[in-house]
Design a protein around this motif. Structure first.
Motif, short mmCIF file in Angstrom:
data_model
loop_
_atom_site.label_atom_id
_atom_site.label_comp_id
_atom_site.label_asym_id
_atom_site.label_seq_id
_atom_site.Cartn_x
_atom_site.Cartn_y
_atom_site.Cartn_z
N ARG A 419 0.97 -1.31 0.01
CA ARG A 419 0.02 -0.08 -0.20
C ARG A 419 0.88 1.42 0.04
O ARG A 419 0.27 2.36 0.48
N ASP A 420 2.10 1.03 -0.05
CA ASP A 420 2.98 2.30 -0.28
C ASP A 420 2.48 3.26 -1.37
O ASP A 420 2.29 2.84 -2.46
N PRO A 421 2.59 4.36 -1.22
CA PRO A 421 2.27 5.54 -2.25
C PRO A 421 3.03 5.31 -3.74
O PRO A 421 2.71 5.54 -4.33
N LEU A 422 4.19 4.80 -3.42
CA LEU A 422 5.25 4.58 -4.78
C LEU A 422 4.68 3.53 -5.56
O LEU A 422 4.47 3.51 -6.64
N LEU A 423 3.91 2.37 -4.87
CA LEU A 423 3.60 1.16 -5.54
C LEU A 423 2.42 1.57 -6.23
O LEU A 423 2.00 1.21 -7.24
N THR A 424 1.44 2.63 -5.41
CA THR A 424 0.26 3.06 -6.04
C THR A 424 0.39 3.81 -7.31
O THR A 424 -0.07 3.63 -8.09
N GLY A 425 1.32 4.58 -7.15
CA GLY A 425 1.83 5.37 -8.38
C GLY A 425 2.31 4.54 -9.39
O GLY A 425 2.17 4.97 -10.69
N LEU A 426 3.00 3.49 -9.21
CA LEU A 426 3.53 2.44 -10.54
C LEU A 426 2.45 1.89 -11.06
O LEU A 426 2.29 1.78 -12.32
N VAL A 467 7.86 -5.65 -6.92
CA VAL A 467 7.58 -4.93 -8.00
C VAL A 467 7.10 -5.87 -9.18
O VAL A 467 5.93 -5.94 -9.85
N PHE A 468 7.52 -7.06 -9.31
CA PHE A 468 7.10 -8.18 -10.01
C PHE A 468 5.50 -8.48 -9.76
O PHE A 468 4.63 -8.63 -10.36
N LYS A 469 5.29 -8.76 -8.23
CA LYS A 469 3.93 -8.77 -8.03
C LYS A 469 3.15 -7.72 -8.09
O LYS A 469 1.66 -8.00 -8.41
N CYS A 470 3.64 -6.50 -8.39
CA CYS A 470 2.62 -5.26 -8.59
C CYS A 470 2.39 -5.24 -9.91
O CYS A 470 1.09 -5.09 -10.31
N VAL A 471 3.35 -5.57 -10.78
CA VAL A 471 3.03 -5.81 -12.23
C VAL A 471 2.07 -7.00 -12.61
O VAL A 471 1.31 -6.80 -13.43
N LYS A 472 2.32 -8.03 -12.00
CA LYS A 472 1.40 -9.17 -12.23
C LYS A 472 -0.01 -8.90 -11.94
O LYS A 472 -0.84 -9.33 -12.74
N THR A 484 -6.75 -7.82 -24.30
CA THR A 484 -6.06 -9.10 -24.80
C THR A 484 -4.58 -8.66 -25.70
O THR A 484 -4.22 -9.37 -26.23
N THR A 485 -4.50 -7.50 -25.48
CA THR A 485 -3.07 -6.87 -26.00
C THR A 485 -1.79 -7.57 -25.69
O THR A 485 -1.57 -7.50 -24.23
N SER A 486 -1.02 -8.38 -26.07
CA SER A 486 0.29 -8.60 -25.92
C SER A 486 1.19 -7.50 -25.28
O SER A 486 1.56 -6.68 -26.55
N LYS A 487 1.89 -7.48 -24.16
CA LYS A 487 2.83 -6.31 -24.16
C LYS A 487 4.18 -7.01 -23.75
O LYS A 487 4.33 -8.17 -23.37
N THR A 488 5.07 -6.03 -23.80
CA THR A 488 6.47 -6.40 -23.46
C THR A 488 6.86 -5.47 -22.22
O THR A 488 6.71 -4.21 -22.40
N PHE A 489 7.33 -6.02 -21.39
CA PHE A 489 8.11 -5.31 -20.38
C PHE A 489 9.54 -5.47 -20.17
O PHE A 489 9.99 -6.74 -20.14
N HIS A 490 10.27 -4.33 -20.07
CA HIS A 490 11.85 -4.49 -19.91
C HIS A 490 12.09 -3.96 -18.73
O HIS A 490 11.95 -2.61 -18.32
N PHE A 491 12.49 -4.80 -17.69
CA PHE A 491 12.88 -4.44 -16.55
C PHE A 491 14.30 -4.20 -16.46
O PHE A 491 15.24 -4.99 -16.86
N ILE A 492 14.63 -2.83 -16.24
CA ILE A 492 16.09 -2.49 -16.21
C ILE A 492 16.87 -2.62 -14.77
O ILE A 492 16.09 -1.95 -13.79
N LEU A 493 18.01 -2.72 -14.67
CA LEU A 493 18.59 -2.83 -13.40
C LEU A 493 19.89 -1.92 -13.65
O LEU A 493 20.49 -1.83 -14.47
N PRO A 494 20.27 -1.37 -12.50
CA PRO A 494 21.30 -0.21 -12.41
C PRO A 494 22.64 -0.98 -13.08
O PRO A 494 22.96 -2.14 -12.72
N LYS A 495 23.41 -0.17 -13.43
CA LYS A 495 24.71 -0.71 -13.97
C LYS A 495 25.94 -1.19 -12.96
O LYS A 495 26.45 -2.20 -13.21
#
Length: 540
Positions: A419-426, A467-472, A484-495
């Protein structure tokens, strides 16, 4: 355009101290002022040694005086122009002018959709490389001007540092008044330089936009009449070359299935990179070609960018994005600055209608206007955590839309709950992306662009899991509504993420999302993975 007329007047300020002693200060002010009025107020405060208890009153009276004085000057100039105006000559000029004046812009009237349709046809025709050449030529011209500005500002900064050090290190004797005067003059000089270059860059960008718009209309007309002679392949000097990378990038891809009865397959990619590499790039980068081809389609690419709570161009990641946007011309949408101004006007006017228009749908309508406050000192709007607003771009390397997600250092570094505001914003960002045809979305998996010293392996795994569970959860929710549109999610990690953490994240994803697996046929002691052809022969 004639330069504004300068008029010198005197601002009188009176304050009382000690109960009965009154001090009068008379300050010559040359109106209209160049730069920010608040900056001039601070300079005059120091220069005239206004005491602390009278500073607020001085600022208020000075800003009111300057505002009224500049309004009077503008009114007098306007009255003079109307008096000297020859209506007969003006009407004659209008009658003889061409109906397709070069001041026409696809952003000022409802032909924006028609301009988009024309660009879409040209991008998917032999004219493509001619259009890219025109855009690249403008980009190189704009970069040269920006480079000159940066060099001049750097020289001014170095000169100011040397001058200030000379005053401060003057044998241990520091003249406070002289230092204040020097600082005030340096501020004024730098502001004048910035204003000069801002005006020149703005004029160049506007002229380039008009020229591109006229070129597109002319080329489309010639193409429709079969008069074009553009080559369908790029010339050698304009061919697209890949930008070299110093080291191979950690990357892994998956296919996931979401849904109970009607399963929809989506693509997921996990990779390590600097998020700014997706926005900035050379004009001839091959990624820009793909971005241009999908600009006017329903398969857009978006990026969730974590920003601070100030709605301006001068802080945090928003400032970095604005610096990237200013070195490549924007021909298809309003500039980044104009879009932020439209968002600010919407938030300052709660009575604005909720209909989806190019200047109104850019910010999440679920944000309560009473939660937005204005910083009295700077005039910036302060947005609550979790606010998401969208900006459109055609001048970024791999991104069409940027979803700005407001966050604070606590949400970036601390533990998150469902219930964090950041996840609500996501979730709001995912909703805006789904509603605006953004089928390729780049998400910072850790909701941060760089790993800090307190972000260990356990923290990374816990953060990516939530984050995975929020997107799911969001994908299951929109799947139940019939999308029913197929989507592509690109999860980027810091270098700076360790390879061990990357491998753990890759192993975690199949435990949260349903990943299609090959069927294995058990033949006693032998196990065999069946191919598609063998599965069809089994008639299961």
């Amino acid at each position: 355009m004639n330069p504004p007329i300068k008029k010198t007047s005197y601002f009188d300020f009176t304050y009382t101290f000690g109960g009965s002693k009154t001090v009068n200060v008379s300050i010559p002010v040359c109106l209209p002022l160049s730069g920010l009025h608040t900056d001039h107020a601070e300079v005059y405060l120091k220069k005239n040694r206004i005491p602390y208890f009278a500073e607020d009153e001085f600022r208020e009276q000075f800003l009111q005086y300057v505002g009224d004085g500049e309004d009077t000057i503008i009114q007098e100039e306007g009255d003079g122009v109307i008096t000297d105006l020859n209506l007969e000559d003006l009407l004659e000029e209008w009658e003889t002018s061409d109906s397709t004046d070069d001041t026409m812009s696809p952003y000022s009237f409802k032909e924006e959709e028609e301009f988009g349709r024309i660009c879409y046809k040209l991008y998917h025709s032999p004219v493509l490389y001619a259009m890219r050449t025109e855009e690249n030529r403008s980009a190189l011209e704009l970069r040269a001007v920006v480079k000159k500005r940066n060099i001049e500002l750097k020289e001014i900064q170095n000169h100011h540092i040397m001058a200030m050090e000379g005053y401060v290190n003057n044998g241990g004797i520091v003249d406070t008044a002289a230092v204040n005067d020097l600082a005030a003059s340096q501020i004024s000089q730098r502001q004048d330089c910035e204003v000069k270059w801002a005006s020149e860059i703005s004029h160049l960008m506007e002229q380039q936009r008009k020229n591109f718009y006229a070129w597109v209309l002319k080329t489309y007309e010639e193409s429709s009449n079969g008069k074009t002679s553009y080559s369908p392949t790029p010339s050698s000097e304009n061919s697209f070359t890949s930008e070299s990378q110093s080291e191979p990038r950690l990357e892994e891809s998956f296919s996931i299935c979401i849904g109970s009865q009607l399963k929809i397959t989506h693509s997921v990619r996990i990779f390590v990179d600097d998020i700014w590499n997706l926005c900035a790039g050379q004009p001839h980068a091959p990624e820009r070609l793909q971005t241009a081809l999908s600009l006017y389609t329903n398969s857009l690419s978006g990026l969730i960018l974590l920003v601070d709570s100030n709605l301006n161009l001068y802080s945090g990641n928003t400032h970095k994005l604005s610096k990237i946007c200013e070195i490549f011309p924007e021909f298809h949408f309003p500039t980044f600055d104009q879009q932020l101004t439209a968002m600010r006007q919407k938030l300052l006017n709660p009575e604005v209608t909720k209909r989806r228009t190019p200047t109104n749908y850019l910010i999440d309508d679920t944000v309560p206007t009473e939660a937005v406050r204005e910083d009295k000192s700077s005039g910036d709007l302060i947005l609550p955590t979790g606010t998401c607003y969208l900006s459109r771009h055609s001048n970024l390397k791999e991104v069409h839309c940027v979803l700005h997600l407001v966050s604070t250092s606590h949400e970036l570094e601390g533990d998150l709950t469902s219930r964090d505001p950041l996840l609500t914003g996501l979730k709001s960002a995912l909703k805006i992306a789904s509603e605006n045809g953004i089928d390729n979305l780049i998400i910072p998996l850790f909701l941060t662009n760089k790993l800090g010293p307190n972000m260990d392996h356990a923290w990374c795994i816990k953060r990516c899991e939530i984050v995975f569970k929020c997107v799911k959860g969001f994908m299951i929710e929109i799947g139940s509504t019939g999308v029913t549109t197929s989507k592509t999610f690109h999860f980027i990690l810091p270098k700076n993420v360790p390879s061990k953490t990357f491998q753990a994240v890759s192993n975690l994803l199949p435990s949260i999302f349903r990943v299609p697996c090959p069927m294995v046929l058990d033949q006693g002691s032998r196990k065999k993975t069946l191919t598609v052809k063998e599965l069809a022969q089994l008639k299961l």
